[in-house]
Motif scaffolding. Structure first.
Motif, mmCIF file in Angstrom:
data_model
loop_
_atom_site.group_PDB
_atom_site.id
_atom_site.type_symbol
_atom_site.label_atom_id
_atom_site.label_comp_id
_atom_site.label_asym_id
_atom_site.label_seq_id
_atom_site.Cartn_x
_atom_site.Cartn_y
_atom_site.Cartn_z
ATOM 1 N N LEU A 67 0.823 -1.207 0.000
ATOM 2 C CA LEU A 67 0.000 0.000 0.000
ATOM 3 C C LEU A 67 0.859 1.260 0.000
ATOM 4 O O LEU A 67 0.589 2.204 -0.743
ATOM 5 N N PHE A 68 1.901 1.275 0.826
ATOM 6 C CA PHE A 68 2.653 2.518 0.996
ATOM 7 C C PHE A 68 3.822 2.664 0.048
ATOM 8 O O PHE A 68 4.301 3.770 -0.180
ATOM 9 N N ARG A 110 1.241 3.671 -9.494
ATOM 10 C CA ARG A 110 0.458 4.816 -9.945
ATOM 11 C C ARG A 110 1.296 5.790 -10.748
ATOM 12 O O ARG A 110 0.827 6.388 -11.716
ATOM 13 N N THR A 148 -6.169 -7.733 0.330
ATOM 14 C CA THR A 148 -7.211 -6.757 0.579
ATOM 15 C C THR A 148 -6.656 -5.360 0.765
ATOM 16 O O THR A 148 -7.361 -4.371 0.562
ATOM 17 N N MET A 149 -5.386 -5.246 1.110
ATOM 18 C CA MET A 149 -4.860 -3.905 1.316
ATOM 19 C C MET A 149 -4.534 -3.211 0.007
ATOM 20 O O MET A 149 -4.436 -1.990 -0.030
ATOM 21 N N GLY A 185 -8.176 -2.677 -3.732
ATOM 22 C CA GLY A 185 -9.209 -1.671 -3.943
ATOM 23 C C GLY A 185 -10.573 -2.083 -3.412
ATOM 24 O O GLY A 185 -11.435 -1.252 -3.190
ATOM 25 N N ASN A 186 -10.765 -3.385 -3.226
ATOM 26 C CA ASN A 186 -11.975 -3.843 -2.551
ATOM 27 C C ASN A 186 -13.265 -3.344 -3.179
ATOM 28 O O ASN A 186 -14.144 -2.803 -2.507
ATOM 29 N N ARG A 187 -13.372 -3.490 -4.484
ATOM 30 C CA ARG A 187 -14.588 -3.092 -5.162
ATOM 31 C C ARG A 187 -15.093 -4.297 -5.959
ATOM 32 O O ARG A 187 -14.443 -4.730 -6.913
ATOM 33 N N PRO A 210 -9.877 -1.366 -9.621
ATOM 34 C CA PRO A 210 -9.969 -2.073 -8.340
ATOM 35 C C PRO A 210 -10.841 -3.315 -8.489
ATOM 36 O O PRO A 210 -11.713 -3.383 -9.344
ATOM 37 N N ALA A 220 -15.337 4.601 -6.114
ATOM 38 C CA ALA A 220 -15.113 4.141 -4.743
ATOM 39 C C ALA A 220 -14.088 3.027 -4.653
ATOM 40 O O ALA A 220 -14.146 2.049 -5.379
ATOM 41 N N ILE A 221 -13.135 3.186 -3.751
ATOM 42 C CA ILE A 221 -12.221 2.100 -3.420
ATOM 43 C C ILE A 221 -12.244 1.888 -1.914
ATOM 44 O O ILE A 221 -12.471 2.818 -1.158
ATOM 45 N N GLY A 253 -10.482 0.638 1.662
ATOM 46 C CA GLY A 253 -9.231 0.403 2.362
ATOM 47 C C GLY A 253 -9.503 -0.423 3.598
ATOM 48 O O GLY A 253 -10.522 -0.240 4.269
ATOM 49 N N GLY A 273 -4.237 5.340 4.158
ATOM 50 C CA GLY A 273 -3.223 5.137 3.127
ATOM 51 C C GLY A 273 -3.763 5.449 1.748
ATOM 52 O O GLY A 273 -3.109 6.095 0.930
ATOM 53 N N GLN A 274 -4.996 4.990 1.479
ATOM 54 C CA GLN A 274 -5.594 5.273 0.173
ATOM 55 C C GLN A 274 -5.828 6.766 0.000
ATOM 56 O O GLN A 274 -5.638 7.325 -1.084
ATOM 57 N N ASN A 332 -2.628 8.451 -0.732
ATOM 58 C CA ASN A 332 -2.084 8.057 -2.035
ATOM 59 C C ASN A 332 -2.768 8.741 -3.202
ATOM 60 O O ASN A 332 -2.206 8.811 -4.297
ATOM 61 N N ASN A 333 -3.988 9.181 -3.025
ATOM 62 C CA ASN A 333 -4.797 9.655 -4.142
ATOM 63 C C ASN A 333 -5.206 11.108 -3.991
ATOM 64 O O ASN A 333 -6.085 11.422 -3.197
ATOM 65 N N PRO A 334 -4.607 12.013 -4.769
ATOM 66 C CA PRO A 334 -5.087 13.397 -4.745
ATOM 67 C C PRO A 334 -6.542 13.416 -5.205
ATOM 68 O O PRO A 334 -6.907 12.740 -6.156
#
Lengths: 280, 317, 342
Positions: free
Chosen positions: B137-138, B145, B247-248, B251-253, B263, C199-200, C202, C210-211, C214-216
């Motif tokens: 994630l970090f 991206r 899951t981290m 995107g969990n969609r 996601p 929508a995402i 976390g 964190g999300q 990470n995302n502007p």
């Protein structure tokens, strides 16, 4: 296949380089991750961290001593459960080779390896926790053992299989029983590969959190009795990591560093102690 | 040494040896029997736990797409999709890199390089999944991206799998993280398999004039096929069932999208996300049914893989 | 004579002995409560060294499950057990008592380059952002609420919790109460289906934060304590009285004071009506059996929980960015706890 010798040698050189690159990629990823973990957790790593009980937010000091002990006990018992069964199963598969039943066993083992650890944890919960109304490290060991079995089974079978037939046949010809042949000749010859599999299995379960939630439960206190809820290092890492507090985050990373280091040490020790000098 | 030297006490030894063998065989069979019972019990418990959901939704659980805990409507189609695709990405990446790396370690690397390097790769297996998730994630997601995603889109953007907005989390990132997690399994086991190939095979090939690479590619690797297959199967199992790391970064969609940047959601992730907070019989049993579904998916995927292997081994021999 | 004396001595010893040994209690549930509980029980252990409380944050649902299975002595949950859950638990262990033990606010957090504070959002705009109806930050409706501020032309990325969470419950409860469209389309729950295209999810507050970072262009919601501890940008929200309020403990306190009579059946304090009220906040609850099987343990549990809802323990909560329970709520909780038969 009319290619010049030099182009074939060039192909060989390219092959060596490409495969080397792949190996380096694998190693590089670990170093990246390890570096990140070390960087994030270094400041929380001190002797107190290793030996003390957890303290709440805002208090100084504190550590994951009980989690370290708990993980050692739980993984230890899991190994005691999984190794004999896995080895015996591998022996079965190696000795009885290609019947329909061995194939079924192999297949089930593969299917088992695809089930998420949280489902295995739930299974351990329904069998060993709910009926007794009591969390315990034993139930966690049971869940871990199930997770370890497919790995041990596969790798041990492969290891035993790759012992040359001549060795086994020679032993049998000298009058040794099947049992003696297996235990004193074949298994020792397969030992290094079996150990690789075992270490892989241990490494796999040492970092698992999900099965611990409903089995070992966790604890803030010292506990040595496997029939009781027990602190577990991966659980502590997880709880701290998703908390809001920076001091706990650092402890989470330090705990993760401990976990990786522990497996590293185990790997080194096992290789040094258990692998005879003549073999790789 | 006389060839016909009688083995004087052979009958006595073989009697007790035979008895010992019988006990040995019994123990071995018992262990395997216990294993099969355990797996069957697991399956039964999963069915038992999913019963309310099986009863409420029946087979349409498999092809409906709505996952709504508020209205108690549950369908697993996008989750099955997400599980399969993310695992596929992972096994392709880890399979290629892992087998090649194992080849290097087993065949080309000098011993003083092979041991520590192999060691380091195996250590990846010890990294806890939550660490993979957080690192993904970090560290990885921003890289996807800002660097990897745009690069893929620039050069391969004509492919639908590389189109669409790039948020850093999604199928590709999850597939990458999973591939890192299963790499040690592929590498370590493949390496053991390759090493175990008898030296005479190699020597025969080399004596016929093959280069090192040709020996490896045309003789050693094909001989290790079955064992490497086993490694891939174990690795695939891990990828299918991984919960927290996926899951981290996924995107969990729950959706089915063509792009790898979109996601997504996997069966195991849903269980990990929602089980500890779920209440109500139907909801909890729907989650357990996802576990059952994973059992079935694992079953089918393994069956297909075995079929493929059987075909490959058949045609080659 | 000696025999009866011996019997008397043995009887006395047996009544005293259990009290002398350390009492071990287990509790499970809400992760929201975990920092508070870990500190509070630690402090309690200093003055009561014979009591050990082992609380593990396995999630509110997990807490209810384990409480119902009677593998733990008490549960902690962000959403009180509903009628069905109470019925299932009562069938096994008798009457269930639920008391509020902690209070916290929920912040709306965002990531807008160039604007780290002061973003104003009205209930309608907030709902539309999360519904996906407003998909870009340069939307005139947002600009109208924020005169003079430079809003970038960035797509909105909605970030939500992927795991079931009491925070999600409180947030969706708020959205349902201010937006009929949200109420009919999505509803309230610890896990919901998020309608926005962007929508995402976390996992955990950590994943969500964190999300967002990470995302502007991201907008999300998180426990206020988390937003404060991690220095996230929090939006000023318009409450039911029309005033824009930034998150502050006093604002949540004011909101809680408007409903001193919370019960497990009616526990929502979102969208409170007062000028200084912060609109998104909620309680977390502890659940116990009225008739615990082990009376000695039950007594200790009662004493701990009575202390927990009292001013001393709540002061500890305040130090960790929770909001201390209003005295009236704490008093009502004590009264409920006194109903325990121990």
């Amino acid at each position: 296949m009319k290619r010049s010798l030099s182009s074939r040698h060039a192909a060989s050189w390219i092959g060596a380089t490409v495969t080397a690159l792949c190996a380096i990629i694998g190693a590089a990823i670990l170093i990246l991750i390890l570096g990140y973990v070390a960087f994030a957790g270094a400041r929380a790593l001190n002797p107190a961290f290793l030996t003390q009980l957890p303290v709440p937010v805002g208090e100084t000091g504190g550590g994951v001593g009980n989690g370290i002990v708990g993980t050692l006990i739980t993984v230890g018992i899991a190994t005691l459960l999984a190794l004999p069964m896995g080895l015996l199963g591998a022996l079965f598969l190696a000795l009885f080779g290609r019947g329909w039943f061995p194939e079924v066993v192999r297949f089930l083992s593969d299917v088992l390896s695809g089930i998420p650890s949280i489902a295995i944890g739930l299974f351990a919960y329904t069998l060993l926790v709910a009926p007794f109304r009591h969390f315990s490290a034993l139930s966690a060991s049971f869940a871990f053992a199930i997770l370890m079995l497919p790995i041990i089974l596969r790798t041990s079978e492969e290891a035993i299989r790759s012992v040359p037939r001549s060795i086994r046949e020679g032993a049998l010809a000298l009058g040794l029983s099947e049992f003696a042949t297996t235990m004193r000749i074949v298994v020792p010859a397969a030992r290094p590969a079996i150990i690789t599999g075992l270490l892989l299995a241990i490494a796999r379960v040492t970092g698992e959190t999900a099965p611990l939630l409903f089995t070992a439960f966790g604890s803030q206190f010292w506990e040595l009795n496997p029939a009781q809820p027990m602190a577990q290092l991966p659980l502590q890492v997880f709880t701290y990591a998703i908390s809001p507090y920076a001091s706990w985050h650092a402890q989470a990373w330090a705990g993760a560093l401990l976990l990786i280091t522990a497996v590293l040490v185990l790997n080194i020790l096992a290789r040094l102690v258990l692998t005879p000098r003549t073999q790789r | 040494m006389a060839v016909s030297q009688p083995r004087g006490d052979a009958p006595r030894r073989s009697r007790s040896a035979a008895a010992g063998d019988r006990v040995f065989l019994f123990v071995v069979n018992a262990a395997v029997g216990l294993f099969v019972i355990l797996v069957a019990l697991l399956f039964l418990e999963l069915v038992k736990g999913s019963w309310p959901s099986l009863h409420a939704f029946g087979p349409k659980f498999l092809w409906t797409s709505e996952w709504n805990p508020v209205t108690n409507q549950f369908g697993a189609l996008p989750l099955i999709y997400g599980t399969l695709v993310s695992s596929l990405v992972a096994i392709v990446l880890a399979g290629v890199v892992g087998i090649l790396a194992a080849t290097y370690l087993a065949e080309f690397a000098p011993r003083w390089v092979a041991r520590p390097l192999g060691f380091v790769i195996e250590l990846l297996a010890a990294v806890p999944s939550v660490v993979f998730g957080l690192w993904g994630l970090f560290v990885l997601a921003p890289v996807v991206r800002t660097v990897i995603g745009p690069a893929l889109q620039k050069y391969l953007g004509f492919l639908p799998i590389f189109q669409g907005p790039i948020s850093g989390v999604g199928m590709l990132t999850a597939g990458l993280v999973l591939s890192f997690m299963i790499l040690p399994t592929v590498t370590a086991i493949s390496r053991e398999v390759i090493v175990a190939i008898g030296g005479d095979l190699r020597e025969a090939s080399m004596s016929l004039g093959a280069t090192k690479w040709e020996t490896v590619a045309r003789v050693v690797l094909p001989a290790s096929r079955a064992g490497i297959f086993g490694a891939l199967v174990l690795a695939l199992g891990r990828a299918l069932g991984e919960t927290i790391a996926t899951t981290m970064v996924i995107g969990n969609r729950p959706q089915i999208a063509a792009s790898l940047f979109a996601p997504s959601y996997t069966l195991a992730s849903v269980i990990a996300n929602e089980f500890t907070e779920a209440n109500g019989d139907v909801y909890i049993s729907a989650l357990i049914e996802l576990g059952l579904l994973l059992f079935v998916v694992s079953f089918i995927v393994n069956a297909i893989a075995r079929l493929l292997l059987w075909i490959v081994l058949r045609t080659r021999s | 004579m000696r025999k009866s004396l011996a019997l008397l001595g043995a009887a006395l010893f047996m009544t005293v002995a259990p009290v002398m040994a350390a009492t071990q209690l287990t509790g499970a549930g809400s992760t929201f409560d975990y920092p508070f509980f870990s500190k509070a029980f630690f402090e309690y252990g200093k003055t009561h060294p014979d009591v050990q409380v082992n609380y593990q944050s396995i999630g509110s649902g997990g807490g209810i499950q384990q409480f119902t299975q009677r593998t733990v002595d008490f549960g902690a949950t962000d959403v009180p057990m509903n009628a069905g859950e109470v019925k299932t638990a009562s069938a096994g262990g008798g009457n269930v008592l639920q008391v509020p033990v902690a209070l916290g606010g929920v912040s709306v957090v965002y990531n807008l380059p160039g604007m780290t504070s002061g973003l104003r959002l009205s209930p309608a705009v907030l709902a539309d952002l999360f519904l996906g109806t407003i998909s870009n930050w340069n939307d005139p409706r947002i600009a109208k609420l924020n005169p003079g501020k430079k809003l970038p032309s960035t797509p909105v990325v909605v970030v939500h919790r992927s795991d079931g969470s009491g925070t999600t419950y409180i947030f969706t409860d708020y959205l349902s109460s201010v937006s009929p469209e949200w109420k009919s389309k999505v509803g309230t729950g610890k896990s919901v289906t998020w309608p926005a295209q962007s929508a995402i999810g976390g996992k955990g507050s950590e994943g969500l934060a964190g999300q967002v970072s990470n995302n502007p262009g991201a907008i999300g919601y998180v426990e206020a304590a988390y937003a404060i501890q991690n220095k996230m940008s929090q939006a000023d929200l318009q409450n039911a009285a029309g005033k824009f309020v930034a998150y502050a403990p006093s604002a949540v306190h004011a909101a809680a004071e408007t409903r001193p009579d919370v019960t497990p059946e009616s526990f929502s304090i979102v969208n409170a009506k007062c000028a200084t009220c912060y609109p998104i906040a909620g309680y977390s609850w502890a659940v116990v059996y009225q008739n615990p099987q082990d009376k000695v343990k039950g007594k200790v549990l009662q004493q701990i929980l009575e202390w927990l809802v009292g001013p001393d323990a709540q002061r500890i909560a305040g130090g960790l960015d929770y909001i201390p329970l209003p005295p009236s709520v704490g008093g009502a909780a004590r009264k409920t706890l006194s109903q325990m038969h121990v």
